[in-house]
Design a protein around this motif. Structure first.
Motif: not given
Length: 252
Positions: A169-170, A173-174, A176, A239-240
């Motif tokens: 997940r990190t 987010v990071e 993207a 994504t994610g």
């Protein structure tokens, strides 16, 4: 049909089980594949399979928990196959089952070293490469349904696979803003060497099949097409996500 022509993918632990199937799925879709795993003989067997499919392929004997080895494996891969397009963090292990009261610190650390530290080192190296290339890309982190449920006797495996959800997940987010997607594959009960102890227990098989709506375990090759989908560079908004392939086990 997914077209991965021009995509270079790395699959850690890609010489057996689900990793091998994912490598084959990416190769069938036209991608080039680099297999990273410690067993050079098994690596060679899988690269022969991929070449028979017409894929551009190579392998690197690599311990994913060795920081220097991971960096060198990436250097060799992009030098031979071209810029990184997809990274599959699949390498994993499980120790001999034991109750938590009998689990040693050595056993605990051995499993987390490969399953979690290895995934961190590999996805960090992939992220560095993607950012440097400024080309976008895909990261696929392979977890387990043990991240959803308690896994009696294999606490270290369950803990490592649960931790991978947070890592994935990190990354999503990071990264993207760099056009790098990161999704998690959560396989259900699958006939691989890592689950051999369970397959030898008739009561365990009956229990797990009984709570799986499709009433069977998966075969590794059933992960081929999902790997190609998650590697697809045209899936820009995906994504994610946690992609669960478990025959309905987690909803039943």
């Amino acid at each position: 049909m997914t077209d991965l022509s021009g995509v270079t993918a790395v699959v850690t632990g890609g010489n057996s089980g689900i990793g091998r199937a994912m490598a084959i799925g990416i190769a069938k879709a036209g991608g080039a594949v680099s297999i990273w795993s410690r067993n050079a003989d098994r690596n060679a067997e899988v690269t022969d399979e991929l070449r028979a499919l017409g894929a551009n392929t190579m392998s690197v004997s690599c311990d994913v928990a060795d920081e220097a080895a991971v960096a060198e494996a990436m250097r060799r891969t992009v030098a031979e196959l071209g810029p990184l397009g997809c990274f599959v963090a699949n390498a994993g292990m499980v120790d001999a089952p034991a109750p938590i009261v009998d689990t040693t610190l050595e056993s605990w650390q051995r499993v987390l070293r490969t399953n979690l530290d290895g995934a961190f080192l590999c996805t960090r190296e992939a992220a560095r490469r993607f950012v440097e290339q400024d080309s976008g890309g895909s990261i696929i982190v392979v977890s387990s349904t043990s991240s959803r449920y308690g896994a009696a006797g294999i606490a270290s495996y369950a803990a490592s696979k649960t931790a991978l959800l947070g890592l994935s997940r990190t990354l999503a987010v990071e990264l993207a803003r760099h056009r790098v997607r990161c999704n998690t594959l959560i396989p259900g009960w699958t006939r691989t060497s890592i689950t051999s102890h369970g397959q030898q227990n008739p009561k365990f098989m009956a229990a797990t099949i009984g709570r799986t709506p499709v009433r069977r375990w998966a075969e590794p090759d059933e992960y081929q097409q999902v790997a190609a989908f998650l590697a697809d560079p045209t899936q820009l908004f995906h994504t994610g996500n946690e992609v669960v392939v478990d025959g309905g086990y987690t909803i039943f």
